[in-house]
Design an enzyme around this catalytic site. Structure first.
Site, short mmCIF file in Angstrom:
data_model
loop_
_atom_site.label_atom_id
_atom_site.label_comp_id
_atom_site.label_asym_id
_atom_site.label_seq_id
_atom_site.Cartn_x
_atom_site.Cartn_y
_atom_site.Cartn_z
CE1 TYR A 178 2.74 3.61 9.00
CE2 TYR A 178 1.02 2.15 8.21
CZ TYR A 178 2.36 2.43 8.40
OH TYR A 178 3.32 1.55 7.96
CG ASP A 200 -4.45 5.29 2.93
OD1 ASP A 200 -4.92 4.16 2.72
OD2 ASP A 200 -3.31 5.48 3.42
CD GLU A 201 -12.33 3.87 1.48
OE1 GLU A 201 -12.50 2.81 2.12
OE2 GLU A 201 -13.25 4.62 1.14
CB VAL A 202 -4.45 0.95 2.56
CG1 VAL A 202 -3.69 -0.31 2.95
CG2 VAL A 202 -3.81 1.58 1.33
N GLY A 222 0.80 -1.21 0.00
CA GLY A 222 0.00 0.00 0.00
C GLY A 222 0.83 1.26 0.00
#
Length: 464
Positions: A154, A254-256, A127
């Site tokens: 993060y 950010d949808e990791v 990611g």
């Protein structure tokens, strides 16, 4: 017994030798291995079996990677089908039927506006590389350089991803306050705290003497994971979308960790209705194997060939496993199931907090849950928040492991106990998880001596 006769000494269990050799051979950068001294040999669904024969309920799920748990049959079947077909396993960025099927399934799950007007970039397998690609993309498209990110974030461990994470120092990244009810930076909390965060952002961008020129992009998480399971209010997300759109600043989401049904909708942004300019995806999209992509508006597609490349951006096995995972979550309504079961678990966690004044806050969305442990003997701030209790949190994690439950720590000072169970979690399994957690909290409170707020030895390398 003769004086010269030797007494046989039993050999240590095999798993102890494995752990000892790991400690001798691997770098000091290892993280999970320090707080979870187990040697997994078999796994299925929620359950891991260690080399010592013990079984554990895994609420870490590969840091949110295992949407369907360990070794789900549809994932194994998809991997075997590729292996049995004779398809190439390494393809760089060439087109294949496996890759085409993955892209088609992924686009079927995206917000409609992004799906019909989107481009996909396959990145390196982690990611953090997708985050780097997103930054390079918006810099290329806008001709600008700076970035805006949020406290507590993060985004990964490579150069720019780390620079945009909380705790890092980078002159090219402007740090903004993220809405955090329990520890509101403005001392207000609630909707007022979120509104002040938005006003601060807007003022910083519009103030010619603010010291922040218009950036190449803004990156945010709809729920901060490593930051301590902090959901962003839907209204605040909409304000960020309005602020960035009005100033022609690409919004990167950010949808990791939040993606693929984890937070109760397929993508967490759906709960606010916003459509980002760039969506960063990894973890669960690979069905347990390494895979990372960005999906973005076609207007940003200003890449030159090879501008962001990677040898391992064409992981065929991960694409097949990812296609199977995405389709299973979509067809079986697992996002809605996560919302329903998560709400039930959140209610029980609130009950646990009522019984233990060392639990300062309970929060989460879907099956992304956390309890923040605090020093109950310390004075509270005007909003009622007490200092973090990392020593107690570490004790709770150990007590959970003793009871066959694997949990993660995160948040400020690693004082938030996090639950990331698979989306296939049953009601009975959820009860077992919460029963073991409750027992672990009670045991840790009884056995943890001294100040609970003292900083323990750092176990994680991720900034908070």
């Amino acid at each position: 017994m003769a004086l010269t006769e030797t007494v046989p000494v039993a050999a240590p269990p095999a798993h102890e030798g494995i752990l000892r050799r790991q400690a001798l051979r691997e770098s000091a950068a290892r993280t999970y291995a320090r707080s979870l001294p187990i040697v997994p040999v078999r796994a299925r669904g929620l359950t891991i079996e260690g080399a010592d024969g013990r079984r554990y309920l895994d609420c870490l799920s590969g840091a949110g990677t295992l949407a369907l748990g360990h070794n789900h049959p549809v994932v194994l079947e998809a991997i075997r089908a590729v292996l049995d077909s004779g398809a190439p396993l390494h393809i760089l960025d060439l087109a294949t039927p496996v890759k085409d099927a993955f892209t088609t399934e992924l686009f079927a799950t995206l917000p409609e506006e992004l799906a019909k007007n989107g481009r996909i970039q396959f990145c390196g397998p982690a990611g953090t590389d997708a985050v780097e690609a997103a930054f390079t993309l918006v810099r290329t498209a806008t001709g600008r350089d700076g970035l805006m990110a949020f406290s507590g974030a993060y985004h990964g461990m490579t150069a720019d991803a780390l620079a945009a994470s909380g705790g890092a120092r980078h002159p090219g990244v402007a740090r903004l306050p993220y809405p955090y009810d329990y520890r509101c930076p403005f001392g207000t909390g609630g909707e007022r705290g979120a509104e002040l965060s938005a006003r601060w952002t807007e003022n910083l961008l519009d103030d010619p003497k603010g010291g922040v020129p218009r950036p190449a992009g803004m990156i945010l998480e709809p729920v901060q994971g490593e930051g301590g399971v902090i959901p962003a209010p839907a209204g605040w997300l909409r304000r960020m979308r309005e602020i960035t759109a009005a100033r022609d600043i690409p919004l990167i989401v950010d949808e990791v960790q939040t993606g693929v049904g984890r937070t109760g909708t397929f993508w967490a942004v759906e709960q606010s209705g916003i459509v980002p300019d760039v969506l960063v995806l990894s973890k669960a999209i690979g069905g347990s194997l390494p895979l990372a992509v960005i999906v973005y508006r076609e207007e940003l597609d200003a890449w030159r060939p090879g501008a962001h490349a990677g040898t391992f951006r064409g992981n065929q096995l991960a694409m097949a496993a990812g296609t199977a995972t995405l389709a299973y979550v979509r067809r079986n309504g697992l996002a809605a199931r996560a919302a329903e079961l998560g709400a039930t678990m959140l209610t029980r966690l609130h009950g646990l907090a009522a019984a233990h004044d060392c639990i300062g806050d309970v929060r989460g969305r879907g099956l992304m849950l956390g309890i923040e442990l605090v020093d109950r003997d310390a004075d509270a701030d005007p909003l009622g928040a007490r200092p973090a209790a990392p020593v107690l949190a570490a004790a709770v994690q150990r007590a959970c492991l003793d009871r066959g439950l694997i949990v993660e720590l995160g948040g400020r000072h690693s004082a938030v106990v996090r639950l990331l169970p698979p989306l296939t979690l049953t009601d009975e399994q959820a009860d077992a998880v919460l029963d073991r957690l409750a027992d672990a909290v009670a045991a840790a409170v009884r056995t943890t001596p001294g100040p609970m707020g003292s900083s323990p030895t750092t176990l994680r390398g991720t900034p908070a």
